[in-house]
Design an enzyme around this catalytic site. Structure first.
Site, PDB file in Angstrom:
ATOM      1  N   CYS A  71       7.420 -89.756  -1.975  1.00 36.48           N
ATOM      2  CA  CYS A  71       6.810 -90.543  -3.033  1.00 36.48           C
ATOM      3  C   CYS A  71       6.410 -89.581  -4.131  1.00 36.48           C
ATOM      4  CB  CYS A  71       5.571 -91.284  -2.530  1.00 36.48           C
ATOM      5  SG  CYS A  71       5.903 -92.570  -1.315  1.00 36.48           S
ATOM      6  N   GLY A  97      11.270 -91.663  -5.438  1.00 35.33           N
ATOM      7  CA  GLY A  97      11.162 -92.998  -4.854  1.00 35.33           C
ATOM      8  C   GLY A  97      11.563 -94.062  -5.842  1.00 35.33           C
ATOM      9  N   ASN A 102       1.104 -89.474  -1.409  1.00 31.46           N
ATOM     10  CA  ASN A 102       2.419 -88.997  -1.000  1.00 31.46           C
ATOM     11  C   ASN A 102       2.270 -88.321   0.355  1.00 31.46           C
ATOM     12  OD1 ASN A 102       4.493 -86.182  -2.046  1.00 31.46           O
ATOM     13  ND2 ASN A 102       5.040 -87.916  -0.762  1.00 31.46           N
ATOM     14  N   GLY A 103       2.991 -88.811   1.356  1.00 30.19           N
ATOM     15  CA  GLY A 103       2.919 -88.195   2.677  1.00 30.19           C
ATOM     16  C   GLY A 103       2.889 -89.236   3.774  1.00 30.19           C
ATOM     17  N   CYS A 123       6.824 -78.335   3.152  1.00 28.28           N
ATOM     18  CA  CYS A 123       8.087 -78.990   3.529  1.00 28.28           C
ATOM     19  C   CYS A 123       9.255 -78.283   2.856  1.00 28.28           C
ATOM     20  CB  CYS A 123       8.049 -80.455   3.120  1.00 28.28           C
ATOM     21  SG  CYS A 123       9.601 -81.328   3.441  1.00 28.28           S
ATOM     22  N   TYR A 134      16.221 -80.447  -1.241  1.00 26.54           N
ATOM     23  CA  TYR A 134      16.708 -81.757  -1.671  1.00 26.54           C
ATOM     24  C   TYR A 134      15.744 -82.551  -2.547  1.00 26.54           C
ATOM     25  CZ  TYR A 134      18.151 -86.675  -1.246  1.00 26.54           C
ATOM     26  OH  TYR A 134      18.492 -87.963  -1.512  1.00 26.54           O
ATOM     27  N   CYS A 180      11.213 -86.440  11.633  1.00 21.84           N
ATOM     28  CA  CYS A 180      10.080 -85.981  10.827  1.00 21.84           C
ATOM     29  C   CYS A 180       9.002 -87.057  10.842  1.00 21.84           C
ATOM     30  CB  CYS A 180      10.514 -85.714   9.394  1.00 21.84           C
ATOM     31  SG  CYS A 180       9.133 -85.324   8.287  1.00 21.84           S
ATOM     32  N   CYS A 203       7.366 -75.814   6.904  1.00 27.61           N
ATOM     33  CA  CYS A 203       7.613 -76.737   8.021  1.00 27.61           C
ATOM     34  C   CYS A 203       9.114 -76.914   8.145  1.00 27.61           C
ATOM     35  CB  CYS A 203       6.954 -78.092   7.773  1.00 27.61           C
ATOM     36  SG  CYS A 203       7.323 -79.289   9.094  1.00 27.61           S
TER      37      CYS A 203
END
Length: 479
Positions: free
Chosen positions: A16, A44, A122-123, A260, A266, A406, A456
């Site tokens: 997001c 998004g 976001n998350g 991340c 990406y 994930c 991560c």
């Protein structure tokens, strides 16, 4: 069923995007939020929203508009011109928990005893079901099926016993676990918060006498704002005219950070710089590493638009093999669109991409993509190149094989749905129909971000910075 398991295009779903601004000079901020969200649209495309308030107006009055679809579809001049306020937050959403409905669009606006809160998140939380159940048993009535509402409720409840909203955010952060970058609007303050592991990015900017919080620096560039710094993992920043930017690091801890890595592979736009690392340079490095570790003789290197293009350029730079464009992308179709029915599913790729016959006919082609999830798209794109006349198609992937799901806001599905699960690289290569296949080596992941911070990489290794839930509960609370 959760959107985790409906990604028919075989691409990783976006996360997001969040955006917040406080103009100390009192100007209307809704148009700026609109342009900020446009620049974050890649994060998004399912829904979007803006909430604004006048800090010198009636306390607690919030004007908001949310809708399904793209930012330029949900907002027009008439809507924006009716949204008056010098403080506001915005959001673009890709559902990773909860269904795709208008009710689940953000920002969330809560009216409670102490006033009004508007929040964009976001998350993904790993303990949302337990927190939601606790709240429900104490009388909470939920209007959405998203874990973001759990966060908003906890902040509102903690505010009843704390002298200020930033203290309430800190207390709520003691209870929530997982990935979150938050932008929160209270009647007189703009607040940003980032989880202690630092999964999701959040940056601070300034334009004239206005301060901005955003998911990526590209949003600052779009509105002509100056980048100030990143919000640090575990940090709470409070923005107000009286004190400017205040930092609270009480929730920062010695826990393992886990930025991340897929932001760099990406998610993020190539023109963004996150936590001091250029996304563009990371992708160039990934391509260079692929050329070093998985070389092959060929006539041209091409990328699968858009995220494969920069890595393909890196491969070309390192190998000396010419870089070319093999695909034309339909620019009027986003990453999500109404897909054909099951019987004509193959056409969904052609709707988005078409091969340039003149670019590949009679040539040995190296095709770079950012990932292979289920493999259903990769085999069609390989076939597309062969139909256009490519004599060989060698696929290189700028990430390692996905082996684990994930739980932190990226829709990598259950292991059984991953093509790499229980398969060798040779077996995957045969399934997608390529002449050869090479992945980025796992130890290269830290190198593409210059080893600047802990990352991560749980979806590749199964080693997560935060313990995952005992059972896969993603999308559990759908309407």
């Amino acid at each position: 069923m959760s959107n985790y398991f409906c990604n028919e295009t075989d691409k990783i779903g976006e996360e997001c995007g969040v955006f917040g601004i406080y103009d100390f000079d009192g100007g209307d901020v809704a148009p700026t939020i609109y342009y900020g969200l446009l620049s974050l649209q890649h994060r998004g495309q399912e829904s979007c929203g803006i909430a604004v308030s006048e800090t010198n107006g009636p306390k607690g009055k919030v004007t908001s508009h949310k809708d399904m679809g793209l930012v330029n579809e949900a907002f027009d001049h008439e809507i924006l011109s009716g949204m008056h306020g010098d403080i506001g937050v915005g959001h673009v959403r890709y559902s990773t928990a909860g269904s795709s409905t208008r009710e689940n669009a953000q920002p969330l606006v809560l009216n409670y005893v102490k006033g009004t809160l508007a929040m964009a998140h976001n998350g993904n939380l790993v303990n949302a079901p337990q927190l939601r159940e606790e709240l429900a048993y104490t009388g909470a009535i939920f209007q959405t099926t998203i874990d973001s509402e759990v966060i908003a409720y906890h902040i509102a409840r903690e505010r009843l016993n704390t002298p200020n909203v930033e203290g309430a955010v800190a207390n709520a952060m003691k209870k929530i676990k997982g990935a979150y970058s938050l932008v929160i609007m209270s009647p007189r303050k703009l607040i940003g918060a980032r989880d202690p592991n630092g999964f999701r990015p959040l940056v601070i900017g300034k334009r004239d006498n206005a301060y901005i919080l955003a998911s990526e620096t590209c949003a600052l560039d779009t509105i002509g704002a100056e980048f100030i710094r990143n919000v640090e993992p575990g940090e709470i920043v409070t923005i107000s005219p009286e004190k400017g930017i205040e930092s609270n690091m009480q929730m920062a801890s010695s826990v393992k950070h886990g930025h991340c890595i897929f932001e760099y592979i990406y998610f993020a736009r190539p023109d963004s710089i996150l936590d001091g690392v250029s996304v563009y340079e990371s992708r160039i490095k990934a391509g260079r590493f692929l050329a070093k570790d998985s070389p092959v003789e060929a006539d041209v290197v091409v990328g699968v638009p858009e995220s494969g293009n920069v890595a393909a350029l890196g491969y070309s730079m390192e190998s000396g093999i010419p870089y070319g464009q093999a695909f034309v992308k339909n620019q009027y179709i986003g990453r999500t669109f109404i897909k054909p029915g099951q019987k004509s599913r193959e056409s969904s790729v052609q709707v988005k991409l078409n091969a340039l016959k003149n670019a590949v006919d009679g040539k040995r082609v190296i095709m770079i993509d950012d990932s292979i999830v289920r493999g259903t798209t990769s085999d069609r794109i390989v076939r597309m190149l062969r139909d256009a006349g490519a004599t060989e198609v060698h696929m290189r992937v700028s990430s390692p094989p996905f082996l684990w799901p994930c739980y932190f806001g990226t829709d990598v599905p259950a292991r059984e749905q991953l093509i790499a699960y229980n398969r060798s690289i040779d077996e995957i290569c045969k399934i997608i129909g390529a002449d050869s296949l090479g992945y980025l080596r796992e130890e290269r992941l830290s190198e593409i971000v210059d080893n600047k911070f802990e990352i991560c990489k749980g979806c590749f290794t199964g080693d997560y910075p935060v313990a995952p839930p005992d059972e896969d509960i993603r999308g559990e609370f759908e309407a």
